[in-house]
Design an enzyme around this catalytic site. Structure first.
Site: not given
Length: 343
Positions: A63, A58, A89
Site C-alpha cells: 500500500y 490492516d 502482509k
C-alpha cells in the site's frame, strides 16, 4: 468534543489465536491509491477510528510502497501495544529503484521504492522484518500472504509463485507461528477461486476476502465458505462497498469493483436503496453490517481517505437495522435466500 466510544465487540479470527474488532480499518487508501493523503489527514483518520472504537488495523508493504505502514505506525506509536491488533502482509519486498525515472504502478503517490514479488523463505522473513521497522513496533499479530491470486498474476506466474511459497515461504510463516512470533497465518486476495487452492495446500487460519462477500456478491456461499467453516477458517471482509457503489448508491459514475457500474448493477442497487429507505436505513449501513451475519466472518475493514469518511463508516456500522429489512431484500431477490443475516 465527544467522549471516545467504547471499543467495538471482538470476534475470534478463525483458527488464529487472536480476536479482532468487528469493525476494523483498512489502510490501502493511505497508500494514495486514488488521492493523495497528507500526513495530518492520515493521522486524524486513524485517530478518529480509534476514538470510535476500532481496534483492528490492516495494512501491507504494497500500500503506497510502504507509505501506509509508515502512516499507521506513526499514528499508533504511543498507544499501548496490547490494546490493538495489526495485520500486515508478505509477498512483495521493497527495494531501492532499479534506475532513474518514475515508478509506474497503480499508486497515485506513495514512497519511491520498487516492489518485487517474493514468496520464498528469505523474502518472507525480510518482508516481515521490514514491516516491523516501518510500523515502528516489534510485533504484528497476524501475517497474510498477499495477492497470490489470478487477479494479480497470469497462470504461469501464479503457479511459479505458489511453488515458491510451498517450498520456502510457508516454512518461514510456519516457523513464526510455531514460535509464537505471530498468532496466525492468513491469505488476502480478490478472487474467490483462490480459497479452495489455499485450503488444499496449506494449514491456513483465515482469509481476507476483498469484494466477494457483499450485498452484491454472495457466490462464496455455494462452496468456498462452507469449506472454510468445516476447517474453522475465519474471514475478514474488505471491499464491502464493492469499491464505492454500496456507499454512494446508484449515482452517475458510481464505481463497482473499480470500474464504472453497468446498467444491471445500477438497477439492482437502486432497488436495494428503495428497500433501505422503507426501513430508514442508509444503504452503507446495510452494506457494512451484512457480512457479519455469517458466523465465520470476524471483521469488516472499510478504508478511508478522510476523517469524515471514517465518521460516516462508524455511524453506518452503529445504525440499527430491523430484521425485516433483510427479509425484504431476500423477498425481492436482491440477496441470496440462504445468506445469513445479522440479528
Amino acid at each position: 468534543m465527544s467522549a471516545p466510544a467504547a471499543p467495538f465487540k471482538t470476534r475470534k479470527l478463525g483458527r488464529a489465536d487472536v480476536r479482532v474488532s468487528e469493525l476494523g480499518l483498512g489502510t490501502a487508501p493511505l497508500g494514495e491509491l486514488f488521492e493523495r493523503v497528507d500526513d495530518a489527514e492520515a493521522t486524524a483518520l486513524i485517530a478518529g477510528a480509534w476514538a470510535g472504537g476500532v481496534r483492528y488495523f490492516d495494512t501491507s508493504p504494497w500500500y503506497g510502497r510502504g507509505l501506509a505502514e509508515h502512516s499507521l505506525g506513526r499514528a499508533l506509536f504511543r498507544r499501548p501495544r496490547a490494546d490493538y491488533v495489526v495485520s500486515t502482509k508478505i509477498g512483495r519486498v521493497l527495494r531501492r529503484p532499479f534506475g532513474p525515472g518514475a515508478i509506474h504502478d497503480q499508486w497515485l503517490g506513495g514512497l519511491e521504492f520498487q516492489t518485487v514479488f517474493d514468496y520464498g523463505y528469505d523474502g518472507v522473513m525480510r518482508s516481515f522484518e521490514d514491516s516491523l521497522q516501518r510500523l515502528g513496533i516489534n510485533s504484528v499479530d497476524v501475517l497474510l500472504i498477499h495477492d497470490l491470486d489470478p487477479w494479480d498474476h497470469n497462470p504461469p506466474a501464479l503457479d511459479a509463485f505458489f511453488g515458491q511459497l510451498k517450498t520456502g515461504g510457508w516454512k518461514a510463516l510456519s516457523e513464526l507461528r510455531e514460535a509464537g512470533v505471530i498468532k496466525g497465518i492468513g491469505a488476502g486476495f480478490n478472487s474467490r477461486e483462490s480459497i479452495p487452492r489455499f485450503l488444499d495446500l496449506f494449514d491456513i487460519d483465515f482469509f481476507l476476502v476483498a469484494m466477494r462477500y457483499t450485498l452484491l456478491e454472495q457466490e462464496v456461499l455455494e462452496s468456498e465458505f462452507p469449506r472454510c467453516a468445516e476447517r474453522g477458517v475465519g474471514i475478514i471482509i474488505d471491499g464491502g462497498y464493492n469499491s464505492g457503489i454500496l456507499a454512494t448508491g446508484a449515482v452517475p459514475g458510481a464505481m463497482y469493483n473499480y470500474e464504472p457500474a453497468g446498467p444491471a448493477i445500477l438497477e439492482r442497487v437502486a432497488k436495494m436503496e428503495a428497500v433501505c429507505r422503507r426501513h430508514n436505513v442508509p444503504l452503507a449501513a446495510a452494506a457494512l453490517q451484512f457480512p457479519l451475519g455469517h458466523p465465520i466472518v470476524a471483521s469488516v475493514i472499510p478504508g478511508a481517505i478522510t476523517a469524515t469518511q471514517v465518521e460516516r463508516n462508524l455511524a453506518a456500522f452503529r445504525h440499527p437495522i430491523p430484521t425485516d429489512l433483510w427479509a425484504e431484500l431476500k423477498h425481492e431477490k436482491l440477496i441470496r435466500p440462504d445468506a445469513p443475516t445479522p440479528g
